[in-house]
Scaffold this active site. Structure first.
Site, PDB file in Angstrom:
ATOM      1  N   MET A  30     -12.682  19.224   6.157  1.00 12.04           N
ATOM      2  CA  MET A  30     -13.848  18.115   6.924  1.00 12.04           C
ATOM      3  C   MET A  30     -15.182  18.320   6.431  1.00 12.04           C
ATOM      4  O   MET A  30     -16.069  17.869   7.147  1.00 12.04           O
ATOM      5  CB  MET A  30     -13.661  18.034   8.481  1.00 12.04           C
ATOM      6  N   GLY A  31     -15.397  18.889   5.393  1.00 13.42           N
ATOM      7  CA  GLY A  31     -16.670  19.395   4.752  1.00 13.42           C
ATOM      8  C   GLY A  31     -17.484  20.424   5.552  1.00 13.42           C
ATOM      9  O   GLY A  31     -16.983  21.213   6.183  1.00 13.42           O
ATOM     10  N   GLY A  36     -15.804  30.568   4.273  1.00 18.06           N
ATOM     11  CA  GLY A  36     -14.112  30.571   4.451  1.00 18.06           C
ATOM     12  C   GLY A  36     -13.429  29.456   3.580  1.00 18.06           C
ATOM     13  O   GLY A  36     -12.425  29.772   3.014  1.00 18.06           O
ATOM     14  N   HIS A  37     -14.029  28.222   3.454  1.00 18.94           N
ATOM     15  CA  HIS A  37     -13.258  27.157   2.458  1.00 18.94           C
ATOM     16  C   HIS A  37     -13.323  27.457   0.989  1.00 18.94           C
ATOM     17  O   HIS A  37     -12.396  27.386   0.439  1.00 18.94           O
ATOM     18  CB  HIS A  37     -14.372  25.634   2.581  1.00 18.94           C
ATOM     19  N   GLY A 147      -6.657  27.871   6.491  1.00 19.72           N
ATOM     20  CA  GLY A 147      -7.497  28.994   6.896  1.00 19.72           C
ATOM     21  C   GLY A 147      -6.591  29.513   8.229  1.00 19.72           C
ATOM     22  O   GLY A 147      -6.551  28.507   9.146  1.00 19.72           O
TER      23      GLY A 147
END
Ligand code: PAF
Length: 280
Positions: A30-31, A36-37, A147
């Site tokens: 979701m941006g 982490g992303h 994640g």
């Protein structure tokens, strides 16, 4: 890195890559991207040839309109970060592209979606399943990376994939933490300086609780974790449950599960933070 807003353009890119025999990974987000992303993209690119990332703030998974309104939207910064880790393409559709009409589908994946977040955020997981199934139909990836901070979400998505017979392989990746232990989250930017200082107590207390598990029952550990976190200024536990990793059902004794897992939601001021820890 190419940025696509339309389904047709994205699919033309993906199909051309697939026609070369390449393995396609997908990271839905979701941006408001953080390390982490980026760790998901790096892992995806170490195991697949191409990695498509979507940035879409999905309205159907927000049960609190204010949360949807205030969710950070940082597309330009996101695309710079994605280019820095060599993501292959960014898919950033409008709401009307994903939902040309209202999505009325309901996914019954059973108990796994009813406990914890399912109880405290009614409708949330159905919205997640709506958007993830829609994105899987559009991107048609070989595998998708998620994640483990959203521990229950992974179980729900795995159950959805089984329910709809999707061929997408779901890959769970470890939580990325700040040096002080706070799990990375797009919501962390909303913490005040004082709240940010207290928030790492969540993981510190969870980590300590692994040693309590040697002499205490799951219920006693739940009570002590809750008491200690609630004693920290600004922190208020919404729920803490110790569950079996696969079924996500609460356990009464450690021997009830080969892999007990603690899942917690804590309000730090107004910001809702989630975290989890393995007891095995
Ligand atoms: O975990 C998230 O960021 C979202 O729930 C997801 C999987 C991208 C669906 O909107």
């Amino acid at each position: 890195m190419n940025i696509y807003k339309s389904i047709e353009d994205l699919q033309a890119f993906v199909e051309a890559e697939r026609a070369k025999g390449l393995r396609i990974a997908f990271v839905p987000t979701m941006g408001a991207l953080h390390a982490g992303h980026l760790s998901l993209v790096r892992r995806a690119l170490s195991e697949c040839d191409r990695c498509i990332v979507s940035v879409f703030v999905n309205p159907t998974q927000f049960n609190d309109p204010r949360d949807l309104e205030t969710y950070p939207r940082t597309l330009e910064a996101d695309s710079t970060l994605l280019a820095s880790v060599s993501a292959s393409a960014l898919f950033a559709p409008e709401v009307s592209t994903i939902y040309p009409e209202e999505d009325t589908r309901t996914f019954d994946v059973g108990a796994v979606a009813e406990v914890m977040e399912g109880r405290y955020r009614p409708g949330h997981f159905n919205g997640v399943m709506q958007v993830v199934s829609r994105l899987f139909d559009i991107v048609r990836p070989d595998c998708a990376y998620f994640g483990e901070k959203d521990f229950q979400q992974i179980a729900v998505i795995r159950a959805m994939v089984r329910l709809i017979g999707s061929p997408v392989e779901i890959i769970a990746c470890p939580i990325v933490r700040e040096a002080d232990g706070l799990a990375l989250s797009s919501r962390n930017v909303r913490l005040s300086a004082e709240e940010r200082r207290e928030a790492p107590q969540i993981y510190r207390i969870l980590s300590e609780s692994r040693s309590w598990a040697k002499d205490m029952s799951p219920q006693q550990v739940i009570e002590r974790v809750t008491e200690q976190i609630n004693a920290v200024p600004h922190l208020r536990v919404e729920y803490f449950e110790i569950v079996d990793t696969d079924s996500l059902q609460p356990i009464a004794s450690w021997s009830d599960s080969p892999a007990p897992h603690g899942c917690i939601t804590v309000f730090c001021g107004e910001v809702r933070l989630i975290d989890n820890i393995a007891y095995h």
